[in-house]
Design an enzyme around this catalytic site. Structure first.
Site, short mmCIF file in Angstrom:
data_model
loop_
_atom_site.label_atom_id
_atom_site.label_comp_id
_atom_site.label_asym_id
_atom_site.label_seq_id
_atom_site.Cartn_x
_atom_site.Cartn_y
_atom_site.Cartn_z
N GLY A 169 0.68 -0.98 0.31
CA GLY A 169 0.01 0.11 0.07
C GLY A 169 0.67 1.20 -0.05
N SER A 170 0.42 2.17 0.63
CA SER A 170 1.03 3.49 0.51
C SER A 170 2.37 3.47 1.21
CB SER A 170 0.08 4.48 1.40
OG SER A 170 -1.26 4.84 0.64
N THR A 171 2.86 2.64 1.96
CA THR A 171 4.14 2.68 2.35
C THR A 171 5.42 2.79 1.44
OG1 THR A 171 4.17 0.30 2.87
CG2 THR A 171 3.72 1.76 4.65
#
Length: 601
Positions: free
Chosen positions: A323-325
């Site tokens: 995801g956004s990491t």
């Protein structure tokens, strides 16, 4: 018969012939016996000695002492304790008992009485042994009867040394004890996934116990001993082969940080009713793993309750879509490919971007965003547009350089490679989705390792579970100015009004990134099944630690990395900074004055 008749009979040739024949027969028997005795004494002495040794002399195995596993400060994580295992030779046992039964029926009253007493004592001691082994009435006799044709049978394994002494005092025929070692783990479940455990034969089957089994196990020795008919040791004769004890293994783990990380993780996973969770704490300057915790956990000391699904080290064995990491790495790749500069702005209007049949969305229309705001607002549209500016080959090369798609080789068994498909198969949707963390899978350890580039001006250090004697040789992945630029951008994530505000730590600047990813199940992304995460570095002015946390399928509303996991990160990072006595870099003037005053006093 008259005296003359008797004399005539004795003098008869027939009688004299019989006497001579008898004497010759006796003489021949004596000669044969003497010849046999001489032959045995001269020609079969060595064979007889071997046969005697077979019945009395044995080669006994000397079990090695398994090496300790210790943390970076030489605190014990796994030690071996002496134990006793109780054994029996059922064939000899029943043979000895049958001999006593036979003697008890002897015509010699004294011999029969003595044999009956021995038989009664044997039966009493057998009941006593059953009690010592904590068996039900009749259970031991049933076990022996079932295995009466076997030459070796364990009655109990890895018992207290006192039990071995008690069993030996019973002096039961063909029943005895032998020394072994049992593994004990002082930190129990808090470090079970890292250290692993051994089986009942003291061989490593999970974790470091398995990875370093040959080093830890050492080598068995052998010695010749004399035993009596009951198998009891009489005398040591000679050492045949020297026992080599196992070597100690020192991990990079700090047990203090490990305990705090596991404590926070366990508490939050239970509170969120989550399926699982993991934490990794890295030394940002060396890549050493200071803590690695997982839930569900298990206690390696309680072998009887072990469940296979619980002793999986998810932090390095399970791959998930980050995801956004991944967004800081997307920006880093774009800076390295020179398709953007650190001061550019990205127009995310109208909050969506359509790619064929797929539409990428933001929670709302953020408008034009600087790169640090792309991270702070966690804009999927912004990350997609940045990824689409790069050629697929350049993006793939950067992700490959930071370790995606490759095992970290930290020293643990069964690490996952993750998933990074080759760039020539990437379509437009793949290029965009890789920018905000879908279509690629990694382990939590791989993600933490990749973030070392931001702590070391573009140099990545390989992760390791073993303490290093000197700083390792890193790999230059990106330019120092680009790594520093992304690090500054990530500090915007951990501020009021940003997605990672709950990761703030008083007195320290923090750089990090939230992550929320839907799980792909049955060829469909499920909005009700999520993996939420947070990864960050502190102090941001000179990163010393990297903490990565992920929670799998939390069963609460509004499950996001910023809301659920950022507070966990804050607790683990703040306690780790205090434990290592890392000085703050973000104190107010009042706090500095108080600190100086305390130091002066």
């Amino acid at each position: 018969m008259t005296r003359r008749a008797k004399h005539t009979a004795l003098a008869s040739p027939v009688y004299r012939g019989r006497r001579l024949a008898l004497l010759l027969f006796l003489l021949a028997g004596m000669v044969v016996l003497l010849f046999r005795a001489g032959y045995i004494e001269i020609f079969q002495q060595e064979w007889l000695q071997v046969q005697a040794d077979k019945r009395q002399m044995r080669t006994m195995r000397i079990p090695p002492y398994r090496g300790m596993i210790v943390d970076r400060n030489n605190e014990a994580l796994a030690i071996s304790s002496p134990v006793e295992s109780i054994w029996c030779d059922p064939v000899k046992f029943f043979g000895a008992r049958a001999a006593l039964v036979k003697l008890s029926k002897s015509d010699d009253a004294e011999e029969a009485a003595e044999a009956q007493d021995d038989l009664d004592n044997l039966d009493v001691n057998l009941i006593r042994l059953e009690e010592l082994l904590d068996m039900k009435s009749g259970e031991l006799n049933k076990l022996l009867t079932t295995n009466k044709r076997k030459r070796f049978l364990y009655l109990a394994r890895q018992s207290a040394p006192a039990l071995g002494r008690d069993v030996d005092e019973l002096k039961l025929p063909a029943v005895g004890s032998k020394s072994e070692y049992r593994r004990f783990y002082p930190m129990a479940e808090s470090i079970g996934h890292v250290v692993g455990f051994t089986n009942i034969d003291d061989s490593g089957v999970e974790g470091v116990e398995l990875a370093k089994n040959e080093l830890l196990a050492g080598k068995s020795g052998e010695k010749k001993v004399i035993q009596d008919g009951a198998g009891r040791l009489i005398e040591d004769i000679e050492q045949v082969e020297r026992m080599v004890p196992g070597q100690d293994v020192q991990l990079s783990i700090d047990r203090r940080i490990q305990y705090q990380a596991y404590k926070v993780l366990k508490e939050q996973v239970h509170q969120l009713s989550a399926k699982a969770g993991s934490v990794v704490v890295l030394d940002a300057k060396t890549g050493e793993v200071l803590a690695m915790a997982n839930m569900p956990g298990f206690n390696p000391n309680a072998r009887g309750s072990l469940k296979a699904e619980n002793y999986r080290n998810r932090a390095l064995m399970d791959a998930y879509e980050p995801g956004s990491t991944i967004k800081p790495l997307t920006i880093a790749a774009a800076l390295e490919a020179r398709v953007i500069g650190p001061n550019v702005s990205i127009d995310t209007s109208p909050g969506t971007i359509k790619l064929g049949k797929v539409t990428v969305k933001d929670p709302r229309n953020f408008g034009t965003l600087t790169l640090d705001m792309v991270l702070a607002k966690s804009s999927n549209v912004g990350a997609s547009k940045i990824a689409l500016l790069m050629e697929a080959k350049e993006h793939w090369k950067f992700l490959n350089r930071v370790g995606f798609g490759m095992r970290p080789n930290s020293g643990a068994p069964s690490e996952t490679n993750g998933g990074l498909s080759y760039y020539d198969s990437w379509g437009e949707v793949d290029r965009a989705s890789h920018g905000y963390g879908y279509g690629v899978s990694i382990s939590l350890l791989q993600l933490a390792q990749a973030y070392t580039v931001f702590a070391n001006q573009g140099v990545m250090f390989p992760s390791t579970l073993f303490k290093l004697s000197e700083r390792p040789q890193g790999t230059e992945v990106m330019k120092a100015e680009n790594a520093d630029a992304v690090l500054r951008m990530m500090t915007a994530v951990v501020k009021e009004g940003a997605t990672g505000r709950r990761a703030m730590i008083e007195g320290y600047t923090v750089a990090g990134k939230t992550g929320t990813a839907y799980k792909y199940i049955n060829k469909k992304y499920r909005t009700d099944r999520r993996v939420v995460s947070f990864i960050g570095l502190a102090p941001a002015s000179n990163p010393r630690l990297i903490v990565a946390v992920t929670v799998d399928e939390p069963r609460v509303e509004r499950a996001t990395g910023g809301r659920l996991v950022a507070p966990m990160f804050s607790k683990i990072m703040s306690s780790s900074l205090r434990i290592l006595d890392i000085p703050p870099d973000n104190l107010s003037k009042e706090q500095i004055a108080v600190s100086v005053k305390k130091g002066a006093s």
